[in-house]
Each structure stands twice: as C-alpha cells, then as structure tokens.
Write a protein that holds these residues in place. Structure first.
Motif, mmCIF file in Angstrom:
data_model
loop_
_atom_site.group_PDB
_atom_site.id
_atom_site.type_symbol
_atom_site.label_atom_id
_atom_site.label_comp_id
_atom_site.label_asym_id
_atom_site.label_seq_id
_atom_site.Cartn_x
_atom_site.Cartn_y
_atom_site.Cartn_z
ATOM 1 N N ALA A 139 39.543 38.010 39.967
ATOM 2 C CA ALA A 139 39.923 39.330 39.446
ATOM 3 C C ALA A 139 41.232 39.846 40.034
ATOM 4 C CB ALA A 139 38.800 40.344 39.675
ATOM 5 N N GLY A 140 42.100 38.928 40.489
ATOM 6 C CA GLY A 140 43.397 39.362 40.999
ATOM 7 C C GLY A 140 43.466 39.403 42.516
ATOM 8 N N LYS A 141 42.381 38.946 43.190
ATOM 9 C CA LYS A 141 42.438 38.869 44.652
ATOM 10 C C LYS A 141 43.380 37.733 45.072
ATOM 11 C CE LYS A 141 37.732 40.638 45.297
ATOM 12 N NZ LYS A 141 36.353 40.251 45.638
ATOM 13 N N CYS A 142 43.600 36.771 44.184
ATOM 14 C CA CYS A 142 44.668 35.792 44.405
ATOM 15 C C CYS A 142 45.157 35.309 43.036
ATOM 16 C CB CYS A 142 44.206 34.626 45.277
ATOM 17 S SG CYS A 142 43.145 33.430 44.474
ATOM 18 N N ALA A 273 36.918 50.377 46.371
ATOM 19 C CA ALA A 273 36.170 49.193 46.804
ATOM 20 C C ALA A 273 36.962 47.961 46.383
ATOM 21 C CB ALA A 273 34.791 49.181 46.145
ATOM 22 N N ILE A 274 36.842 46.899 47.155
ATOM 23 C CA ILE A 274 37.673 45.717 46.918
ATOM 24 C C ILE A 274 37.531 45.198 45.496
ATOM 25 C CG2 ILE A 274 35.938 44.219 48.035
ATOM 26 C CD1 ILE A 274 38.414 42.477 48.858
ATOM 27 N N GLU B 34 32.265 41.469 47.026
ATOM 28 C CA GLU B 34 32.857 42.176 48.169
ATOM 29 C C GLU B 34 33.723 41.252 49.030
ATOM 30 O OE1 GLU B 34 32.726 45.426 48.464
ATOM 31 O OE2 GLU B 34 31.535 45.443 46.636
ATOM 32 N N ALA B 35 33.727 39.958 48.713
ATOM 33 C CA ALA B 35 34.446 38.990 49.556
ATOM 34 C C ALA B 35 35.955 39.221 49.494
ATOM 35 C CB ALA B 35 34.119 37.570 49.109
ATOM 36 N N GLU B 48 37.273 29.077 52.663
ATOM 37 C CA GLU B 48 35.868 29.292 52.302
ATOM 38 C C GLU B 48 35.028 29.779 53.474
ATOM 39 O OE1 GLU B 48 34.086 26.206 49.986
ATOM 40 O OE2 GLU B 48 35.534 26.511 48.351
ATOM 41 N N GLY B 49 35.595 29.730 54.685
ATOM 42 C CA GLY B 49 34.832 30.170 55.861
ATOM 43 C C GLY B 49 34.475 31.642 55.754
ATOM 44 N N GLY B 50 33.230 31.988 56.090
ATOM 45 C CA GLY B 50 32.829 33.389 56.116
ATOM 46 C C GLY B 50 32.492 33.975 54.761
ATOM 47 N N ILE B 51 32.646 33.191 53.700
ATOM 48 C CA ILE B 51 32.332 33.728 52.378
ATOM 49 C C ILE B 51 30.821 33.728 52.156
ATOM 50 C CG2 ILE B 51 32.382 33.095 49.906
ATOM 51 C CD1 ILE B 51 35.317 32.564 50.183
#
Lengths: 325, 276
Positions: A139-142, A273-274, B34-35, B48-51
C-alpha cells in the motif's frame, strides 16, 4: 518480434473515461522512445465514433469491435475479444487503466496471454528497449521497480498520475470481429445501481477531505461534507471511522481500503495509523488538522494545523468559499 | 483442463446433490497491516525480521464466505496456500476457523513467483478437486497486485467475479454485487466460478479454542513443483525495492485563532501549493 505499444481504452455508457486519455498519452510517450506505433483496442456497442477522441491523444490506429455482447462490460466477453486481437498482433507493451474495470480485465488477460504485469503503476519508462515500471507495494510502504520478460509487457496505470496530453494522430479505424462464442459467456450484468450523488470515486478524485476518529460520530460529517462541496472534493474516512459504522466501507482510505493519490488530501481528526498513511501517502499535497501535535499524520503533512477540527474546519470552509468566489 | 466441459459436469452434479458443495479458499500469508516495511540496504527485498505474519485480510472474507456456504448447503472446504514453511500457520488458522483440509504448496522454486506462476501452481493443486466455487481475496496487501484470482479462473476455464461485497446462491449460479466507480453492479455467473472477496462481504469469525485443537488433526497435503507437474516460469520481476520518496518537512501554521489559521491555510493552498 513483438512490436507496438497498445492500450485497451475504457468506455462506459458510450463515453471514454478520463483514464483512457492518460494511458493513451503514456503509450504515445513510450512508443516515441521505441520508434513504434500506438494502437488502441475499443470494445462495446455503437462506440466507433469514440475512435477520433483517442486519435487526439496520440493513437495511430484503433481496433474496434462493435458487438451487442460487449455492452455492458463483462469480463468474459471483453477478455475474449481483447485476447483475440492482441494475439493476432503481438504487441510489445499493453497498457490499461488501474480502474475497477481495467484491473479486472487486465488480470484475466495475463492468464489468456501467459505473460506478466505490474498493477497500479505510478511510473513507466523505457530502459534498454524494455519497459521499466514503478509501483507501490504494501500500500505504498515501499515501491518496486518491475520488469517483464515476456510479451506483451503489461501494466495498469494508476488514475490521476499520468498526464493526458493532446497529440493528434491519424487514429485509423480497423474493425475486427471479436468472434464471441455465446456458450463461453458465463456471466451477465443483471442490474446496475448508479450512485446518484454524482460523487467522484475516491480513486479518481482530485481533492479528498477525510474524517477519522476525531470526528466523534457520524452526525458530525456534514462539517467536512460542506468543505468538500466548496472544494469539489470527495469525502473519505479512516478505518476507525468505517469500523465504528460511521461511514460506508466504500469511503475507507488505507491499506485495507482505497489507495488514493489526489492533488490535495485534507485529513481531519485522523491520527495517521501506518495503514492509513500507506493508503494516502502518495497524495501530492497533504493537509492535517488535528488537535494532538504528536499525531503521526503531521510527519506526512505539507501543511498542519494543530487545533480543534470543530473550530478550524468551518472557518476553512468559509475561507475557501471566499477565495473561490 | 482447457476445453473440458467441466462447467456442465459440475452443474449436473450440483443439481443432483445440492447439499454437497465443493468449496476451495485460497489464502496468502502477509505482513500485518501495522507492520513497518523496511527495504534491505541492497534493494533486493524487504527485511522480514520482526514481521508479524497474518492471513491476508481479504482472504479472511473468502474463508468466512466458504464456511458460511458449507454451513448452509453442506460440503467441504479445502484451503490452499503457496509459500514457505511458516505458511502452515495461516493454513492452520483457516482450519481452526472451520475449513476441513489444507494443501500447502511449498517449494523454493516458487520463492519469487509472479502472479501467473502462482496461479499455475494453485490451478494444478485445485483442478483435481473439481471445485464448485473458489474464493480468493480481491488482492493481497503485500504485493497489491490483485491478479491471481482472475488468472486462476482463466486457467481453470471458469468465470470469475472480482471485488465482491455481497453474494447470493441460486440453483447452479451465484449473484454477486461488485462496486465500481460511481455504481454497484449485480452480476450473475454460472457455477463453477471464482469469487474474489472485498471487505463488506461478511464479518470473519475468530477461531475458537476447540477449533484450534481440532485444526491440529486436520489433514494438510504438502505439494511441490514436481508433484504438481508445474515448471515455474517467472516473467514479472521486482528488480529493485525502494523506500517511498521522502516528503519535505511540512509547515505548521501557528497562532491561537482557529479562524486566522484556517484563512492562512486556504491562502497557502491557493497561492503556494496551487491545489485549490
């Protein structure tokens, strides 16, 4: 050898949709870099007259299938017709709009043409003779830069991102028979319920005014609806407001709602929220109105007002009304 | 599978034994909404760590709809997923919700599978099941492509309806509501068919404790490329991952008077940003 940059034009009720001009203009740009032609596929019934409009935006040739079975749009009829003409002509690149119809048709075509596609791209260029796409992920986080090693190299383009540029070409009309087999058409549209509010869809809106948990309840939304009316904007909502039942699901902006990129996004009472920031982070200008100075939305905002939205929004509506009068 | 009159066969079967619907739900494991997504320094992928990994939210609506259909008409729900070893947790979640059995397609050859190759693997696993109805999420919230459902339907030579918010079952057919820009359309499709689920279709249930206990004993069949007879051919590649473009620091409009701040904001939007 695959050759030519093709688009599938999108029309509804006998009118071309704006996204068609955006993809035509992008196809023109790519084709000029490759020294190739732009061809459009136009499907429907009684729509041949629309070819001239496509020519205005840089289309050299328009392949038209005019058949009652192509109206209204169904995936199986349009995919069968488009796949036939594309297989016969073997284009290098095939572009569609990332609208609801374009997303649906393009995915089915990936199956029929056994190729690869980048969905909802925000950039498309030619590098070493090949298409290089850029598209948001998560969703655009990367973002991902995407190449496709098969033909046609397919992409859907996000509405409102690529400019529609007039560049008149011949637009020669070539009619073709879609050769639809009625036995293979297994879906039909039985009812169309139009939204009579005349509201522009969030994914196509130039301006969005969104309300979140800070709106405190559904009864307060007229406040942002009035601002939206003055600006010609569409009203959106955060997941919190939708999950609380204040606003319909179709209004939700975010990772599990609509991913939007308007010219102006005004977030009222949205903390950020993220998953919300991901859905609207590519908006050109972001405004945040929130009384909490620590709200994460301010980190994304171009303009922020730290104050009570119930005081600021009515004044903003008034100020905009005066400015735009 | 192409050219076989699978539609006619299944329709006849449904008419005979209406109480026994053969249902498939495809699920994908994705990072939680929320990641935070961090791009690896060399741009080759994400850290991928912590996801925290969860079932793709849109697939949950598909699983829920599959279970409701089974509860209404009888039958069996098979949940199918492609991915590495950790994906078994997502399959078990669907089994705990009430699905009957699972198929886990696990093979390093599918590590960077594009939508076409993913659909190829799913089609090979699902074809022998002779499903009457297949559910997928309308898109996965990691890759955000929304392609696999339609490609899978095409490979199985069945119709699909995408992004569905309401579903009704009639004799040998379904009626699906699909929102498009500025309208809702009602589409009728013959079974067998594939539905991609959108938020609003239903409210997915949580797995109950007895459900979780039972899920441990439900069968999960593990398949790989060789056992499915699929040769992965990846055409679409993400050659580079990049973080989102940084936004320049914003301007906080100061002052105590909301009316003055609103007026200044309107002026800036008009004269500086030129967006109104």
């Amino acid at each position: 050898m695959a050759n030519g940059v093709w688009i599938i034009a999108e029309q509804r009720d006998g009118a071309l949709r704006k996204i068609s001009f955006e993809i035509a203009s992008t196809a023109r740009k790519l084709a000029d870099e490759l020294g190739q032609q732009v061809c459009a596929v136009l499907l429907g019934s009684g729509i041949e007259g629309l070819a001239a409009e496509l020519a205005k935006y840089g289309v050299d040739k328009v392949f038209v299938a005019d058949d009652p079975a192509l109206e209204p749009y169904t995936t199986d009829a349009h995919a069968a017709a488009a796949a036939k003409i594309i297989k016969e002509n073997d284009p290098a690149i095939l572009l569609l709009g990332a609208s609801t119809q374009g997303r649906d048709l393009s995915a089915r075509l990936v199956g029929k043409l056994a190729t690869g596609m980048g969905t909802d791209c925000v950039d498309a260029k030619i590098v070493d003779g090949k298409l290089l796409l850029k598209r948001p992920m998560y969703a655009g986080k990367c973002f991902g830069e995407v190449t496709i090693s098969s033909f046609p190299q397919m992409a859907t383009l996000r509405p409102n991102v690529f400019p529609a540029v007039e560049n008149p070409k011949a637009g020669e009309v070539v009619k073709f028979d879609p050769a639809l087999d009625p036995a293979k058409l297994k879906t039909k549209v039985v009812e169309v319920q139009k939204d009579t509010s005349g509201k522009v869809d969030l994914t196509e809106a130039n301006i969005i005014v969104s309300g979140g948990r800070g709106m405190k309840g559904p009864e307060n939304y007229p406040l942002i609806e009035e601002l939206a009316a003055v600006l010609g904007a569409t009203v959106g909502a955060s997941r919190a407001a939708v999950d609380a039942g204040w606003r319909p699901q179709s209004d939700q902006v975010g990772q599990t709602g609509k991913i939007v990129s308007p010219n102006l996004y005004i977030a009222c009472g949205i903390s950020g929220a993220i998953q919300h920031l991901a859905g609207m982070g590519s908006s050109k200008v972001i405004v945040a109105i929130n009384k909490d100075p620590e709200a994460p939305i301010f980190a994304k905002a171009d303009y922020g007002v730290v104050d009570d939205l119930f005081k600021v929004v009515p004044e903003l509506t008034k100020a905009c009304k005066e400015l735009l009068a | 599978m192409r050219g076989r009159p699978i539609g006619a066969l299944n329709e006849a079967r449904i008419r005979k034994k209406e109480e026994n619907v053969n249902i498939v739900a495809c699920v994908k494991q994705v990072p939680d909404t929320e990641a935070q997504i961090k791009v690896k320094a060399d741009g080759s992928g994400i850290e991928e760590g912590g996801i925290k990994w969860v079932m793709n939210p849109y697939d949950e609506y598909g699983v829920e709809e599959a279970l409701r259909l089974k509860e209404k008409k009888g039958g069996e729900v098979t949940v199918v997923s492609l991915g590495p070893a950790r994906v078994i947790e997502t399959i078990r979640t669907a089994l705990a919700m009430g699905a009957d059995k699972g198929i886990h397609i696990q093979d390093a050859a599918f590590d960077n599978a594009d939508a076409y190759t993913t659909a190829l693997a799913l089609a090979a696993a699902i074809k022998p099941l002779n499903a009457d109805i297949i559910f997928c999420g309308q898109r996965a919230i990691d890759g955000d492509q929304g392609q696999v459902g339609a490609i899978l339907a095409d490979m199985l030579d069945i119709p699909h309806v995408a992004v569905v918010t309401k579903l009704e079952y009639t004799d040998g057919a379904i009626k699906a509501t699909r929102p498009i820009e500025g309208a809702q359309i009602l589409i009728e499709a013959k079974l067998p068919c594939l539905i991609t689920a959108q938020k609003g279709l239903n409210e997915p249930r949580y797995a109950s404790l007895p459900g979780i206990m039972k899920a441990k004993k439900k069968p999960v069949d593990v398949k790989n490329a060789a056992s499915l007879g699929v040769t992965p051919s990846v055409n679409m590649k993400v050659v580079k991952f990049t973080p989102p473009p940084a936004r320049a620091a914003g301007k906080i409009i100061g002052g105590d008077d909301p009316a003055l701040k609103a007026k200044e904001l309107a002026r800036l939007l008009r004269e500086e940003a030129k967006v109104i």
